[in-house]
Design an enzyme around this catalytic site. Sequence first.
Site, PDB file in Angstrom:
ATOM      1  N   ASP A 262       0.863  -1.181   0.000  1.00 38.19           N
ATOM      2  CA  ASP A 262       0.000   0.000   0.000  1.00 38.19           C
ATOM      3  C   ASP A 262       0.905   1.238   0.000  1.00 38.19           C
ATOM      4  O   ASP A 262       2.140   1.139   0.059  1.00 38.19           O
ATOM      5  CB  ASP A 262      -0.971  -0.023   1.190  1.00 38.19           C
ATOM      6  CG  ASP A 262      -2.173   0.902   0.953  1.00 38.19           C
ATOM      7  OD1 ASP A 262      -2.180   1.670  -0.030  1.00 38.19           O
ATOM      8  OD2 ASP A 262      -3.121   0.871   1.760  1.00 38.19           O
TER       9      ASP A 262
HETATM   10  C1  BGC Z   1      -5.149   3.199   0.265  1.00 33.82           C
HETATM   11  C2  BGC Z   1      -5.387   2.141  -0.782  1.00 33.82           C
HETATM   12  C3  BGC Z   1      -5.321   2.752  -2.152  1.00 33.82           C
HETATM   13  C4  BGC Z   1      -3.959   3.402  -2.327  1.00 33.82           C
HETATM   14  C5  BGC Z   1      -3.762   4.029  -3.685  1.00 33.82           C
HETATM   15  C6  BGC Z   1      -3.907   4.020  -0.018  1.00 33.82           C
HETATM   16  O1  BGC Z   1      -3.867   5.142   0.774  1.00 33.82           O
HETATM   17  O2  BGC Z   1      -5.037   2.591   1.533  1.00 33.82           O
HETATM   18  O3  BGC Z   1      -6.630   1.542  -0.563  1.00 33.82           O
HETATM   19  O4  BGC Z   1      -5.549   1.792  -3.122  1.00 33.82           O
HETATM   20  O5  BGC Z   1      -3.833   4.427  -1.356  1.00 33.82           O
HETATM   21  O6  BGC Z   1      -4.530   5.152  -3.830  1.00 33.82           O
END
Ligand code: BGC
Length: 713
Positions: A262
């Site tokens: 993530d």
């Molecule tokens: C979130 C994810 C997301 C990623 C990309 C993160 O902050 O936890 O769910 O896919 O950002 O935007």
Amino acid sequence: MESKNAAYIARAKEILAQMTLEEKVAQMVQVPYAMVGREEALRWAKLGAGSFLHVLGDDAREVQQAACSTRLGIPVIFGIDAVRGHALNDHATVFPTQLACACTWDREIAREMGRVTAREVATDGLHWTFSPLLCLSRDTRWGRVNETFGEDPYLTGELAAAIIEGYQGDSLDDEESILACAKHYYAYGEAVGARDACDSEITYRKAREVFLPPFKKAVDAGCASFMTAYGSIDGTPLTIDRHSLKDILRDEMGFEGFVVTDWDNMSSLVKQQFVAEDTDEAARLAAEAGNDMIMTSVAFYDSAVKLVREGRLDEAVIDEAVLHILTIKAKMGLFEHPEKKGRPGCFGCAEHMDAALRTAQRSITLLRNDGVLPIAPSCKKIAVIGANADDVRAQYGDWTYFTHPLPDPDHVPVRPYTTIREGVEELAKAKGASCVYARGCGPIASDEDDLPSAVEAAKGADVIVYVVGDVVSQVGEGKDRADLSLSGRQTELFRQLRALNIPLVTVLCASKPLAMGDAAEQADAVVVAFNGGATGGKAVAQALFGEINPSGRLPISFPRHSGQVPVYYNQLPGWHKLVDKQKYCDLPETPLYVFGEGLSYTDFAYENMTFDPQTMKASVQVSNTGARAGLETVQVYFRDLVSSVMTPVKNLIAYKQVELAPGETKTVEIKLERMDFALVNRREERVVEPGEFMLMVGHSSKDADLLTVKFAL
Ligand code: BGC
């Protein structure tokens, strides 16, 4: 299929053999376009970065051209959070949230939502959505409940598999297919106190029992990618948890795609989780644990190259990761056609808007009805009250082009969409009734709040539709709520409206179950809409006027009070129920509305339930005893009556949806498997322990709604 897969792997190996160390490490980097800017993004493309996120249209095309003109010309994959339609694009179809979709309990609806989303993402030239989210919402104070399929592992897994099939279609190579991403692996929603990205105090046994099964279904559905969660389990950040990422995900579950971290997971090992001394150590730990692609922490590049050169990281670790990425790129046909074409002209087209409307309609969940609904033809004046009745931002919720910081917070909403106020006005007009609207107040107290005018407007109405809920500033990452009661002056306004003694319907337009208190318990009817997207207001109006018969069932329990959470249905039994057989001395322990609950404008009756443990077939007669056609969701739960470890008081193991005409009876048969009755024992093995079980079949997870039969295995 096997040989095809072997061909993709062979192709990936062939490319890998030609790559320098720098080119290989670059494949593992995912660059945040909006954060680094155009120049830097192009520099990364020329270095051979494997993927970019949050880049649309011509910007993406330019990056792709740069990547394709490198020595090996390996195309990049573009990722985007298309989590409820391709909603970060302002002309795309905005679907209801995943939580609203879960109220439908309908695999076909989820599959269709995935298919439409994929088509629009592909039409934007992008390849990959960071969806679905498979974490469970058991502690609903968490800010991301709206992004989940609710609290139950079985339902979550079923809908996740369906939406993944929708995203990925029959083949990743298809023009209208995109990669799915099962996130966030795992137990992210279980953090202590529902504090986003904190530690989940669970064991691996508990993980296998509750949190891993939906992810296993994602693997079985062929999900091409997984995302590592922010959090930690019992003190080990998932980002460095090789046991979870390798032993469990790859070796046990058989996952063959690639794993992306993530946002900044690698850097947070140093800055927030304090398990790595510096970036180099964080890079080594993240790579060795089994993360194939590193989202946004671009410092990984320098660190990983240096570590390998200095003999501190085995190049084989890099090779394995790159092989996973290149194999998926080959499977997607990316080398043949780096840019997806999709179906030009499909953004927000009638077919897609219909799919969004179907989802919204089927998500409407009626939780209480003293007879005020559907609104009677004799009704001449309707008062619609509440800011969320006419606030498209609240109706959309987060992760859309104008409700998420990306790509542009100043975006204005793009038509077509229908707010609840507009939907009710339109239908009222068609039926010869008048409609007044007053904002009254919103979820966040403001100078605009004007309770007296709202009460004045409601006087003389035949029915009041009072819309309550939350707004985007109360939803999302880092926006966990300690207090789930209606915020601002919403309860105060409810009481003033109630005092008018006019039939009163409460509609919840919110990201998650709120502890609605009087607004639910003293209302004549309660309708849950969650965030219904572009067509959400229309669907609510249609349900209020009886144009559709509500068929939603709760995928999540509603607490009476914030202090009750977690209040999910499949809890372990406990004792010491001293006060009136309740756990709390000041409140019932039961939720206000429980998992599986939902009314309709007709009634259903269950009779003659049987189960044959030899054939594993359950059967029950379901009748529509009311005057309208309706859709019933037949739910099947079980309990292991004596077991070596404590097991939940009930667990959903199957369900089937059945349409019934007025007066019609159907025999519903459900085939179960022996392993449906399994538990995870203290050695972490999934086994069926011989002994007595109880099968429960009926309308909801409430005991009163279930027919039961005992049997032995
Ligand atoms: C979130 C994810 C997301 C990623 C990309 C993160 O902050 O936890 O769910 O896919 O950002 O935007």
